[in-house]
Design a protein around this motif. Structure first.
Motif, PDB file in Angstrom:
ATOM      1  N   ARG A 192       0.836  -1.202   0.000  1.00  0.00           N
ATOM      2  CA  ARG A 192       0.000   0.000   0.000  1.00  0.00           C
ATOM      3  C   ARG A 192       0.866   1.245   0.000  1.00  0.00           C
ATOM      4  NH1 ARG A 192      -4.442  -1.008   4.730  1.00  0.00           N
ATOM      5  NH2 ARG A 192      -5.847  -2.241   3.464  1.00  0.00           N
ATOM      6  N   ALA A 193       0.276   2.302  -0.512  1.00  0.00           N
ATOM      7  CA  ALA A 193       0.887   3.625  -0.385  1.00  0.00           C
ATOM      8  C   ALA A 193       0.139   4.332   0.735  1.00  0.00           C
ATOM      9  CB  ALA A 193       0.782   4.393  -1.690  1.00  0.00           C
ATOM     10  N   VAL A 194       0.895   4.874   1.675  1.00  0.00           N
ATOM     11  CA  VAL A 194       0.316   5.513   2.849  1.00  0.00           C
ATOM     12  C   VAL A 194       0.809   6.951   2.912  1.00  0.00           C
ATOM     13  CG1 VAL A 194       0.214   5.443   5.378  1.00  0.00           C
ATOM     14  CG2 VAL A 194       0.247   3.305   4.080  1.00  0.00           C
ATOM     15  N   GLY A 195      -0.107   7.863   3.185  1.00  0.00           N
ATOM     16  CA  GLY A 195       0.252   9.261   3.389  1.00  0.00           C
ATOM     17  C   GLY A 195       0.314   9.570   4.869  1.00  0.00           C
ATOM     18  N   ALA A 215      -2.071   6.458  -5.466  1.00  0.00           N
ATOM     19  CA  ALA A 215      -1.071   5.406  -5.252  1.00  0.00           C
ATOM     20  C   ALA A 215      -0.534   4.831  -6.547  1.00  0.00           C
ATOM     21  CB  ALA A 215      -1.667   4.286  -4.404  1.00  0.00           C
ATOM     22  N   GLY A 216      -1.414   4.610  -7.519  1.00  0.00           N
ATOM     23  CA  GLY A 216      -0.971   3.951  -8.743  1.00  0.00           C
ATOM     24  C   GLY A 216      -1.342   4.661 -10.022  1.00  0.00           C
ATOM     25  N   GLY A 217      -1.970   5.824  -9.913  1.00  0.00           N
ATOM     26  CA  GLY A 217      -2.339   6.575 -11.102  1.00  0.00           C
ATOM     27  C   GLY A 217      -3.511   5.974 -11.849  1.00  0.00           C
ATOM     28  N   LEU A 236       2.345  -0.947  -7.706  1.00  0.00           N
ATOM     29  CA  LEU A 236       3.248  -0.849  -6.556  1.00  0.00           C
ATOM     30  C   LEU A 236       4.114  -2.105  -6.437  1.00  0.00           C
ATOM     31  CD1 LEU A 236       0.805   0.684  -3.923  1.00  0.00           C
ATOM     32  CD2 LEU A 236       2.716   1.839  -5.042  1.00  0.00           C
ATOM     33  N   ASN A 237       3.503  -3.272  -6.574  1.00  0.00           N
ATOM     34  CA  ASN A 237       4.254  -4.524  -6.489  1.00  0.00           C
ATOM     35  C   ASN A 237       5.331  -4.604  -7.565  1.00  0.00           C
ATOM     36  OD1 ASN A 237       3.383  -6.293  -4.319  1.00  0.00           O
ATOM     37  ND2 ASN A 237       1.384  -6.254  -5.302  1.00  0.00           N
ATOM     38  N   ASP A 283      10.909  -4.603  -9.289  1.00  0.00           N
ATOM     39  CA  ASP A 283      11.909  -4.141 -10.247  1.00  0.00           C
ATOM     40  C   ASP A 283      12.950  -3.213  -9.619  1.00  0.00           C
ATOM     41  OD1 ASP A 283      10.478  -5.589 -12.096  1.00  0.00           O
ATOM     42  OD2 ASP A 283       9.545  -3.849 -13.053  1.00  0.00           O
ATOM     43  N   GLY A 284      12.884  -3.030  -8.300  1.00  0.00           N
ATOM     44  CA  GLY A 284      13.860  -2.171  -7.632  1.00  0.00           C
ATOM     45  C   GLY A 284      13.610  -0.687  -7.834  1.00  0.00           C
ATOM     46  N   ARG A 285      12.388  -0.315  -8.166  1.00  0.00           N
ATOM     47  CA  ARG A 285      12.045   1.077  -8.416  1.00  0.00           C
ATOM     48  C   ARG A 285      11.142   1.663  -7.334  1.00  0.00           C
ATOM     49  NH1 ARG A 285       9.046   2.430 -12.131  1.00  0.00           N
ATOM     50  NH2 ARG A 285       7.881   0.515 -12.399  1.00  0.00           N
ATOM     51  N   GLY A 286      11.254   1.145  -6.109  1.00  0.00           N
ATOM     52  CA  GLY A 286      10.397   1.607  -5.022  1.00  0.00           C
ATOM     53  C   GLY A 286      10.550   3.089  -4.724  1.00  0.00           C
ATOM     54  N   ASP A 287      11.795   3.570  -4.695  1.00  0.00           N
ATOM     55  CA  ASP A 287      12.024   4.989  -4.411  1.00  0.00           C
ATOM     56  C   ASP A 287      11.486   5.870  -5.526  1.00  0.00           C
ATOM     57  OD1 ASP A 287      13.217   4.435  -1.978  1.00  0.00           O
ATOM     58  OD2 ASP A 287      15.234   4.311  -2.839  1.00  0.00           O
TER      59      ASP A 287
END
Length: 153
Positions: free
Chosen positions: A60-63, A78-80, A91-92, A97-101
């Motif tokens: 999840r994306a949390v604010g 969160a995901g557009g 998000l997963n 893919d190592g692109r979390g940041d």
């Protein structure tokens, strides 16, 4: 009554017996297949009959607001997308893919335009006890891992 008439007189029961036998065998046939096998139109509904895990995880994306309170961000932020499942897959995929940041920064950009009270965005993996989560009014995760964190500009 000659031989042919006598034979015909005994045959009327054969067709109903044959049809009934075929119907019973067709109904029992799915029992011979593996529980993992599923096909239309004869389904054994493996999603309900197989053992399911006791815990499940969600990304999840949390604010986070300035006072520390948190909101799970809606799928559009969160995901557009308006679709919850698509946002979760986005998000997963970013984490895998190592692109979390990078994903976190994209979300922070969207949040900055729409939610000025949010000061930080987190991408988290939360694990829930399935039964307890379904019973609870406000489910509490049994585990939480912050996968990415970024400030909202």
């Amino acid at each position: 009554m000659d031989g042919d008439d006598a034979t015909r007189a005994r045959r009327p029961w054969r067709w109903p017996v044959v049809v009934a036998t075929v119907a019973v065998l067709a109904a029992l046939w799915p029992l011979t297949r593996s529980l993992r096998h599923d096909s239309f139109p004869l389904s054994n509904y493996p999603m309900f009959t197989s053992d399911q895990p006791e815990v499940t995880s969600f990304v999840r994306a949390v604010g986070v607001r300035g006072d520390g309170t948190e909101d799970v961000l809606p799928p559009m932020l969160a995901g557009g997308t308006v679709e919850v499942i698509h946002a979760n897959r986005t998000l997963n995929r970013a984490l895998r893919d190592g692109r979390g940041d990078e994903m976190c920064a994209e979300i922070a950009d969207r949040v900055g335009r729409d939610r000025p009270e949010i000061v930080t965005v987190l991408i988290v993996t939360e694990t829930y006890d399935v039964v307890e989560a379904l019973r609870a009014h406000e489910p509490v995760p049994v585990d939480r891992t912050v996968r990415a964190e970024c400030p909202v500009a």
